[in-house]
Design a protein around this motif. Structure first.
Motif, PDB file in Angstrom:
ATOM      1  N   PRO A   8      -0.026  -3.617   5.490  1.00 42.82           N
ATOM      2  CA  PRO A   8       0.653  -4.244   4.358  1.00 42.82           C
ATOM      3  C   PRO A   8       1.288  -3.204   3.439  1.00 42.82           C
ATOM      4  O   PRO A   8       0.657  -2.207   3.071  1.00 42.82           O
ATOM      5  CB  PRO A   8      -0.482  -4.993   3.645  1.00 42.82           C
ATOM      6  CG  PRO A   8      -1.715  -4.226   3.990  1.00 42.82           C
ATOM      7  CD  PRO A   8      -1.495  -3.679   5.372  1.00 42.82           C
ATOM      8  N   VAL A   9       2.554  -3.435   3.089  1.00 41.25           N
ATOM      9  CA  VAL A   9       3.296  -2.570   2.170  1.00 41.25           C
ATOM     10  C   VAL A   9       4.114  -3.482   1.249  1.00 41.25           C
ATOM     11  O   VAL A   9       4.179  -4.690   1.442  1.00 41.25           O
ATOM     12  CB  VAL A   9       4.235  -1.604   2.924  1.00 41.25           C
ATOM     13  CG1 VAL A   9       3.434  -0.591   3.732  1.00 41.25           C
ATOM     14  CG2 VAL A   9       5.197  -2.364   3.834  1.00 41.25           C
ATOM     15  N   GLU A  10       4.758  -2.904   0.250  1.00 41.92           N
ATOM     16  CA  GLU A  10       5.573  -3.735  -0.640  1.00 41.92           C
ATOM     17  C   GLU A  10       6.842  -4.207   0.050  1.00 41.92           C
ATOM     18  O   GLU A  10       7.275  -5.354  -0.134  1.00 41.92           O
ATOM     19  CB  GLU A  10       5.922  -2.946  -1.914  1.00 41.92           C
ATOM     20  CG  GLU A  10       4.745  -2.751  -2.850  1.00 41.92           C
ATOM     21  CD  GLU A  10       5.168  -2.149  -4.182  1.00 41.92           C
ATOM     22  OE1 GLU A  10       6.404  -2.023  -4.420  1.00 41.92           O
ATOM     23  OE2 GLU A  10       4.280  -1.797  -4.965  1.00 41.92           O
ATOM     24  N   ASN A  11       7.448  -3.339   0.827  1.00 41.25           N
ATOM     25  CA  ASN A  11       8.677  -3.681   1.536  1.00 41.25           C
ATOM     26  C   ASN A  11       8.731  -2.849   2.816  1.00 41.25           C
ATOM     27  O   ASN A  11       8.704  -1.615   2.750  1.00 41.25           O
ATOM     28  CB  ASN A  11       9.901  -3.407   0.664  1.00 41.25           C
ATOM     29  CG  ASN A  11      11.200  -3.750   1.362  1.00 41.25           C
ATOM     30  OD1 ASN A  11      11.651  -3.036   2.255  1.00 41.25           O
ATOM     31  ND2 ASN A  11      11.822  -4.852   0.963  1.00 41.25           N
ATOM     32  N   GLY A  12       8.789  -3.514   3.962  1.00 35.91           N
ATOM     33  CA  GLY A  12       8.690  -2.812   5.226  1.00 35.91           C
ATOM     34  C   GLY A  12       9.826  -1.838   5.473  1.00 35.91           C
ATOM     35  O   GLY A  12       9.600  -0.714   5.948  1.00 35.91           O
ATOM     36  N   GLU A  13      11.056  -2.244   5.194  1.00 39.57           N
ATOM     37  CA  GLU A  13      12.197  -1.354   5.413  1.00 39.57           C
ATOM     38  C   GLU A  13      12.118  -0.131   4.513  1.00 39.57           C
ATOM     39  O   GLU A  13      12.332   0.996   4.964  1.00 39.57           O
ATOM     40  CB  GLU A  13      13.506  -2.100   5.174  1.00 39.57           C
ATOM     41  CG  GLU A  13      14.052  -2.831   6.378  1.00 39.57           C
ATOM     42  CD  GLU A  13      15.529  -3.162   6.229  1.00 39.57           C
ATOM     43  OE1 GLU A  13      15.994  -3.322   5.076  1.00 39.57           O
ATOM     44  OE2 GLU A  13      16.215  -3.261   7.260  1.00 39.57           O
ATOM     45  N   GLU A  14      11.797  -0.356   3.246  1.00 37.66           N
ATOM     46  CA  GLU A  14      11.704   0.771   2.318  1.00 37.66           C
ATOM     47  C   GLU A  14      10.583   1.716   2.718  1.00 37.66           C
ATOM     48  O   GLU A  14      10.733   2.946   2.642  1.00 37.66           O
ATOM     49  CB  GLU A  14      11.489   0.248   0.897  1.00 37.66           C
ATOM     50  CG  GLU A  14      12.687  -0.501   0.329  1.00 37.66           C
ATOM     51  CD  GLU A  14      12.416  -1.095  -1.044  1.00 37.66           C
ATOM     52  OE1 GLU A  14      11.290  -0.871  -1.577  1.00 37.66           O
ATOM     53  OE2 GLU A  14      13.304  -1.775  -1.589  1.00 37.66           O
ATOM     54  N   ALA A  15       9.465   1.154   3.174  1.00 37.45           N
ATOM     55  CA  ALA A  15       8.343   1.989   3.583  1.00 37.45           C
ATOM     56  C   ALA A  15       8.692   2.808   4.820  1.00 37.45           C
ATOM     57  O   ALA A  15       8.364   4.003   4.905  1.00 37.45           O
ATOM     58  CB  ALA A  15       7.120   1.120   3.851  1.00 37.45           C
ATOM     59  N   ALA A  16       9.353   2.182   5.799  1.00 31.46           N
ATOM     60  CA  ALA A  16       9.722   2.895   7.024  1.00 31.46           C
ATOM     61  C   ALA A  16      10.699   4.025   6.722  1.00 31.46           C
ATOM     62  O   ALA A  16      10.594   5.124   7.293  1.00 31.46           O
ATOM     63  CB  ALA A  16      10.316   1.920   8.029  1.00 31.46           C
ATOM     64  N   LEU A  17      11.651   3.770   5.844  1.00 32.29           N
ATOM     65  CA  LEU A  17      12.634   4.794   5.493  1.00 32.29           C
ATOM     66  C   LEU A  17      11.985   5.940   4.731  1.00 32.29           C
ATOM     67  O   LEU A  17      12.244   7.118   5.007  1.00 32.29           O
ATOM     68  CB  LEU A  17      13.757   4.176   4.670  1.00 32.29           C
ATOM     69  CG  LEU A  17      14.917   5.103   4.292  1.00 32.29           C
ATOM     70  CD1 LEU A  17      15.559   5.711   5.532  1.00 32.29           C
ATOM     71  CD2 LEU A  17      15.957   4.346   3.461  1.00 32.29           C
ATOM     72  N   LYS A  18      11.132   5.624   3.775  1.00 30.57           N
ATOM     73  CA  LYS A  18      10.426   6.655   3.007  1.00 30.57           C
ATOM     74  C   LYS A  18       9.574   7.523   3.936  1.00 30.57           C
ATOM     75  O   LYS A  18       9.590   8.760   3.845  1.00 30.57           O
ATOM     76  CB  LYS A  18       9.538   5.983   1.956  1.00 30.57           C
ATOM     77  CG  LYS A  18       8.606   6.920   1.185  1.00 30.57           C
ATOM     78  CD  LYS A  18       7.769   6.123   0.180  1.00 30.57           C
ATOM     79  CE  LYS A  18       6.670   6.988  -0.447  1.00 30.57           C
ATOM     80  NZ  LYS A  18       7.238   8.048  -1.318  1.00 30.57           N
TER      81      LYS A  18
END
Length: 392
Positions: free
Chosen positions: A329-339
């Motif tokens: 679980p993350v706040e936003n999957g795309e943002e987490a993957a990019l970070k």
């Protein structure tokens, strides 16, 4: 000139991921944790069997699988699940289960259901072939969210009656990709009873059934047989890709009622590509041998232990019951993957690339999928980087 039915498809998950990440430099040594491609060593006898049977490349292979391969599959179903099938009439070898999951819908989905466009149910998140199969047969795909509130399993029983009356097929993946949740015997009993009530078929994708933490997953096939259900009600799919670390062999099978398998075989005779004979000999040996499967499972159980230790203090972490993915679980999957990519070089898949928007939201948007298929040390390093980058 071109069909409209495929015109609104989103980009497939991995081209979509490349568009998100590849114009950025990785923040460290690249660790690939996106694709569920097993990296454990496959059995050492595979190459020898291919060499011994190489003359078989000079022959057209039998469409349905050799009798020996069909027999090995039937024996495994009995040994593993206690399920009884007739090898010649209820088993067909597949050139990878994706072929079967697609073509079974082509062979078995009716043009209408109760006078209306048929519906194909699919869990959400889902394996993309379920959706494409539905679209290809002119059915309406209906996505049933599998969230933490439902223990990451779709609640088909909560669907409205007008949907269920039009349902022709329900795809169900257990152990689930990506969440690793295992459907219980009670879950299967309720779904099978629902299918009996509303007269639809269940397509049970059980490709991850041999990779589990503690308790062997049950099979929809055995549950249906114990219930005395019509044998045509459940169609089950298995694969050697995960079980035996042989994704490149492209070998699996489908089993179900004799009439369903007859129709799938007939379609395969016109449009399919049967497995070459030397590879069928490998598959025959693989289904007959459990030792390499036990060894493989032990490696994944060690990976579960490592993941549990690394993410022990991460709020919302739930280790998988089976399979080889983490659903974090993350706040936003795309943002987490990019970070993660930009800061560490670890490559993961945003959960929304495996799911669809519905009236209840997108159940994958606040997750990332992490494949634990790399060698143990590399996997451990990647998991630590994920924890420190996203959850510190």
């Amino acid at each position: 000139m071109f069909p409209e039915r495929f015109s609104n498809l989103p980009a497939y998950a991995f081209p979509r991921l490349r568009s998100l990440l590849d114009h950025h430099e990785p923040g460290g040594d690249v660790v690939h944790m996106t694709i569920g491609e097993p990296k454990h060593t496959f059995p050492d006898w595979v190459s020898g069997i291919i060499a011994e049977n190489a003359a078989g490349f000079n022959k057209y292979p039998p469409n349905d699988g050799t009798p020996e391969l069909q027999g090995a599959i039937a024996d495994w179903l009995k040994r593993r699940f206690g399920a009884d099938v007739d090898a010649s009439s209820q088993v067909m070898a597949l050139n990878g289960t994706r072929e079967g999951l697609y073509n079974a819908a082509m062979a078995l989905c009716p043009e209408t259901k109760n006078g209306a466009q048929p519906i194909v149910l699919t869990p959400n998140p889902f394996y993309q072939v379920y959706m494409i199969a539905a679209i290809s047969v002119g059915a309406e795909p209906v996505f049933v969210n599998a969230t933490s509130a439902s223990d990451h399993l779709p609640d088909f029983t909560a669907l409205p009656e007008d949907v269920l009356k039009r349902t022709s097929i329900a795809y169900m993946c257990s152990p689930a990709n990506p969440q690793g949740t295992v459907a219980s015997e009670q879950f299967w009993r309720e779904l099978i009873a629902l299918a009996e009530q509303y007269d639809f078929q269940i397509f049970a994708d059980e490709c991850y059934s041999e990779i589990y933490r503690d308790t062997p997953p049950v099979s929809a096939l055995k549950v249906a047989q114990d219930m005395g259900t019509d044998s045509e009600r459940v169609v089950v799919f298995h694969s050697l890709s995960k079980r035996s670390n042989l994704p490149g062999l492209r070998s699996g099978f489908v089993t179900g009622g004799a009439e369903s398998i007859k129709r799938i075989k007939q379609l395969r005779a016109y449009s399919g590509a049967p497995l070459p004979l030397p590879l069928q000999k490998v598959a025959e040996k693989a289904w007959a041998d459990d030792t390499h499967v036990d060894e493989n499972r032990a490696l994944y159980q060690e990976k579960y232990r490592i993941a549990d230790e690394i993410f022990a203090n991460v709020q919302g972490y739930q280790g998988p019951d089976a399979g080889f993915f983490l659903w974090l679980p993350v706040e936003n999957g795309e943002e987490a993957a990019l970070k993660l990519w930009k800061e560490t070089g670890v490559r993961v898949l945003p959960g929304e690339y495996l799911s669809k928007d519905t009236d209840q939201g997108n159940p994958g948007r606040e997750y990332i999928r992490v494949a634990m298929v790399a060698p143990k040390d590399e996997m451990q390093r990647g998991l630590i980087q994920i924890r420190d980058c996203l959850f510190a």
